[in-house]
Write an enzyme that holds these catalytic residues in place. Structure first.
Site, short mmCIF file in Angstrom:
data_model
loop_
_atom_site.label_atom_id
_atom_site.label_comp_id
_atom_site.label_asym_id
_atom_site.label_seq_id
_atom_site.Cartn_x
_atom_site.Cartn_y
_atom_site.Cartn_z
N HIS A 136 -2.65 -0.81 -3.26
CA HIS A 136 -3.64 0.27 -3.12
C HIS A 136 -3.04 1.53 -3.71
O HIS A 136 -1.94 1.94 -3.33
CB HIS A 136 -3.93 0.56 -1.65
N ASP A 194 -4.42 -4.33 6.00
CA ASP A 194 -4.91 -5.23 4.95
C ASP A 194 -3.79 -6.23 4.62
O ASP A 194 -2.62 -5.87 4.62
CB ASP A 194 -5.29 -4.41 3.71
N SER A 222 0.86 -1.18 0.00
CA SER A 222 0.00 0.00 0.00
C SER A 222 0.90 1.23 0.00
O SER A 222 1.70 1.39 -0.92
CB SER A 222 -0.94 -0.07 1.22
#
Ligand SMILES: C[S@@+](CC[C@H](N)C(=O)[O-])C[C@H]1O[C@@H](n2cnc3c(N)ncnc32)[C@H](O)[C@@H]1O
Lengths: 189, 279
Positions: free
Chosen positions: A39, A132, A12
Site C-alpha cells: 500500500h 490486510d 503497508s
C-alpha cells in the site's frame, strides 16, 4: 520437499524501507516470480517501482494485466487496482470495492495466488499498520503454501504481522534481515 | 479439481442456460471472488445453493446481476485522462455537427456526469448525445438519479480541478444532508440503456467511446470481441478511451486503433489497416 514456484509479498506502512532491505538479499538466479502488494497511498506506483529497482538484484516492474508472472522478476501491484493471479499464472486487475480498506489488497493477491500456485507458493507478510493480508495468509496456509511473517518486533509497524500471526499463524516468523535467505533456500532447492 | 471451482462452473452454466447471461469469458479470479461475495450476501452457504435459487426462484436474477456487476466508480477518476479528453479529443469532436458518445459500462453514472460537464464547459453539450449503457438495471437507475454520498464529493472536487475544470465543482450539484444531487440539466442529452457487451450488437454510430475498467474483467477472447464491437460502432477517426491500466496488446482487433495518448489509453480509429476494416 516441495519445490516452491512463486513468492508473494505484502506490506503497508514501512513497506518501502522493508522491501529495500529485503530485495538486495535475494539470489539473482532465483527461478520464481515475486509478486508484491505494497500500500503506498500514491496514485501512481511508478516511483515505488523505481526506488525498489535501485536496490534490487532482480528487475522490478509494475504488474500488467494479461501478462505472465515471469520468473526472476519482481512484479508490483499498480495503485488503485487489486492484483489477482489467474490459474494460468497470468495477472488480472480489478477495481472492485476495497478489501480491508485497501486497493490493492494483500488479501486479494494472497488468496488468488494461493488458488493458482497452491502448495508451491511462499507468502511473506511484513510491516503494516492494518490487518490486510491476514485472511489471505490463512488461505495460503489452508492450501498448503508456506507462510513467513516478519517478526513484529523488527517491524516498523507491527499491526499487520501480528494480525497475520493471530489469524493464520506462520511456518516461520523471522526478523526482516533473515527473510531473503529463507526465500533463497525455499526456492532454490 | 477443487470443489468450489466445480461449483463456479455450475453457476456459470446455470446463468447461461437458464437466463442467457454468459459469464464464461470473464476473468476467472475476479468472477470467483464475486460469486463468493454473493454467497455471503445471500447467506446461502455454498455456491450450489445459490445455483438452486438461480434456477428456481422468480425475480432472483437481478440480484445476482447486481452482485456480479460491482459498479464501483468515481467522478473524473484519473483526472489526467479527462484533461486529455478536454485538450485533445473535444477540439476534434467540435468539427462534427452532431456528436454521439457511447459510455459503455457506466456503472452508477459518475463518468457520465463527468463527461457532460466537460462537454458543457467546452460549449459542445447542445449538439451532443451520450448513450450510457450497462447490463445492470439497478446501476442504471442510480445513474439516472445522480445522487451520491457527500463524503465522495471532496475527492471528486479535487479530481475536477486536476482535470482542468474551469468552474467550481459545487456549481454542478446541490447538497442535502449526507447526499449531493447532480444538476439534472446535465442529463438532458443522456440516454440510459441496458446493453450487454457480451451478447448485444452495435446500436449507434459513435464519435467517442468511453469504456473504462470493464474489459479488465474479460478474457482475451471477449476483450477482442468487444474491441471489434467498438471498432464497428466508431466513425472513421473516432476515439476510444479505456482504463489506464488496460492492456490490449493481445487483441487482433486492437490493431486498427492508433495511440493518441498511450499512457492514458486514448486511441483513435485509423492508421494502416483501419480503412480495410471499416465499411
Ligand atoms: C468497475 S465498473 C466501471 C465504471 C467506470 N467506467 C469507471 O471506470 O469508473 C464496471 C461496470 O461494467 C459493467 N459491466 C460488466 N460486464 C458488462 C457487460 N457484459 N455488459 C455491460 N456492462 C458490463 C458493470 O455492471 C459495471 O457497472
Amino acid at each position: 520437499m516441495t519445490a516452491r514456484a512463486a513468492i508473494a509479498i505484502g506490506c503497508s506502512a514501512g513497506g518501502l524501507v522493508a522491501l529495500e532491505r529485503l530485495l538486495p538479499g535475494l539470489d539473482p538466479r532465483l527461478p520464481v516470480p515475486i509478486v508484491v502488494c505494497c500500500h503506498t497511498g500514491s496514485p501512481d506506483v511508478g516511483l515505488l517501482v523505481e526506488l525498489l529497482g535501485r536496490h534490487s538484484v532482480l528487475p522490478v516492474k509494475e504488474a500488467h494485466e494479461r501478462e505472465a508472472a515471469d520468473p526472476g522478476t519482481v512484479h508490483v501491484a499498480p495503485s488503485g487496482y487489486h492484483l489477482l493471479v489467474e490459474s494460468n499464472f497470468h495477472f488480472s486487475l480489478s477495481v472492485d470495492a476495497k478489501v480491508a480498506y485497501a486497493r490493492p489488497s494483500i488479501d486479494v493477491l494472497f488468496e488468488t495466488a494461493a488458488a493458482a500456485w497452491r502448495e508451491r507458493l511462499v507468502a511473506v507478510l511484513m510491516t503494516g499498520a492494518n490487518s490486510d493480508g491476514a485472511q489471505g495468509l490463512k488461505a495460503v496456509r489452508d492450501t498448503g503454501g508456506y507462510a513467513i511473517v516478519q517478526d513484529p518486533s523488527t517491524a516498523e509497524a507491527d499491526v499487520m504481522p501480528r494480525a497475520g500471526l493471530d489469524i493464520a499463524g506462520a511456518d516461520a516468523c523471522l526478523p526482516l534481515d533473515a527473510i531473503a535467505a529463507a526465500l533463497n533456500r525455499l526456492c532454490m532447492s | 479439481m477443487d470443489v468450489e471451482d466445480i461449483e463456479i462452473q455450475l453457476f456459470v452454466q446455470a446463468m447461461r442456460l437458464r437466463h442467457g447471461h454468459d459469464f464464461s469469458e470473464y476473468a476467472p479470479a475476479s468472477l470467483k471472488r464475486r460469486v463468493q461475495q454473493l454467497v455471503r450476501t445471500h447467506e446461502s452457504g455454498t455456491v450450489v445453493r445459490l445455483v438452486d435459487r438461480i434456477l428456481h426462484e422468480e425475480g432472483f436474477l437481478p440480484r445476482v446481476i447486481e452482485g456480479l456487476s460491482v459498479p464501483v466508480s468515481e467522478m473524473f477518476r484519473d483526472p489526467a485522462v479527462f484533461r486529455s479528453l478536454r485538450d485533445k479529443v473535444l477540439p476534434v469532436l467540435a468539427s462534427y455537427p452532431e456528436i454521439n458518445i457511447w459510455q459503455a459500462g457506466c456503472a452508477h453514472g459518475q463518468e457520465v456526469y463527468s463527461l457532460a460537464i466537460l462537454l458543457e464547459e467546452a460549449g459542445l453539450y447542445e449538439r451532443s448525445r451520450i448513450y450510457a449503457t450497462d447490463f445492470n438495471d439497478a446501476a442504471l437507475a442510480v445513474a439516472a438519479e445522480g445522487i451520491y454520498a457527500t463524503r465522495e464529493a471532496r475527492v471528486w472536487s479535487r479530481n475536477y480541478i486536476e482535470a482542468g475544470g474551469s468552474h467550481s465543482f459545487s456549481d454542478y450539484y446541490s447538497a442535502r444532508y449526507d447526499f449531493i444531487k447532480l444538476d439534472q440539466r446535465l442529463r438532458r442529452n443522456v440516454t440510459f440503456l441496458n446493453h450487454n457487451l457480451v451478447t448485444d450488437e452495435v446500436f449507434c454510430e459513435a464519435h467517442l467511446i468511453l469504456c473504462r475498467n470493464v474489459l479488465i474483467y474479460f478474457s482475451n477472447a471477449l476483450q477482442d470481441r468487444t474491441l471489434g464491437l467498438f471498432r464497428d460502432s466508431l466513425v472513421r477517426g473516432g476515439f476510444l478511451c479505456l482504463g489506464t491500466r488496460e492492456n490490449i496488446d493481445f487483441s487482433p482487433a486492437a490493431s486498427c486503433f492508433t495511440h493518441i495518448d498511450g499512457a492514458l489509453r486514448i486511441y483513435q480509429l485509423g492508421g494502416s489497416g483501419a480503412k480495410a476494416l471499416k465499411k
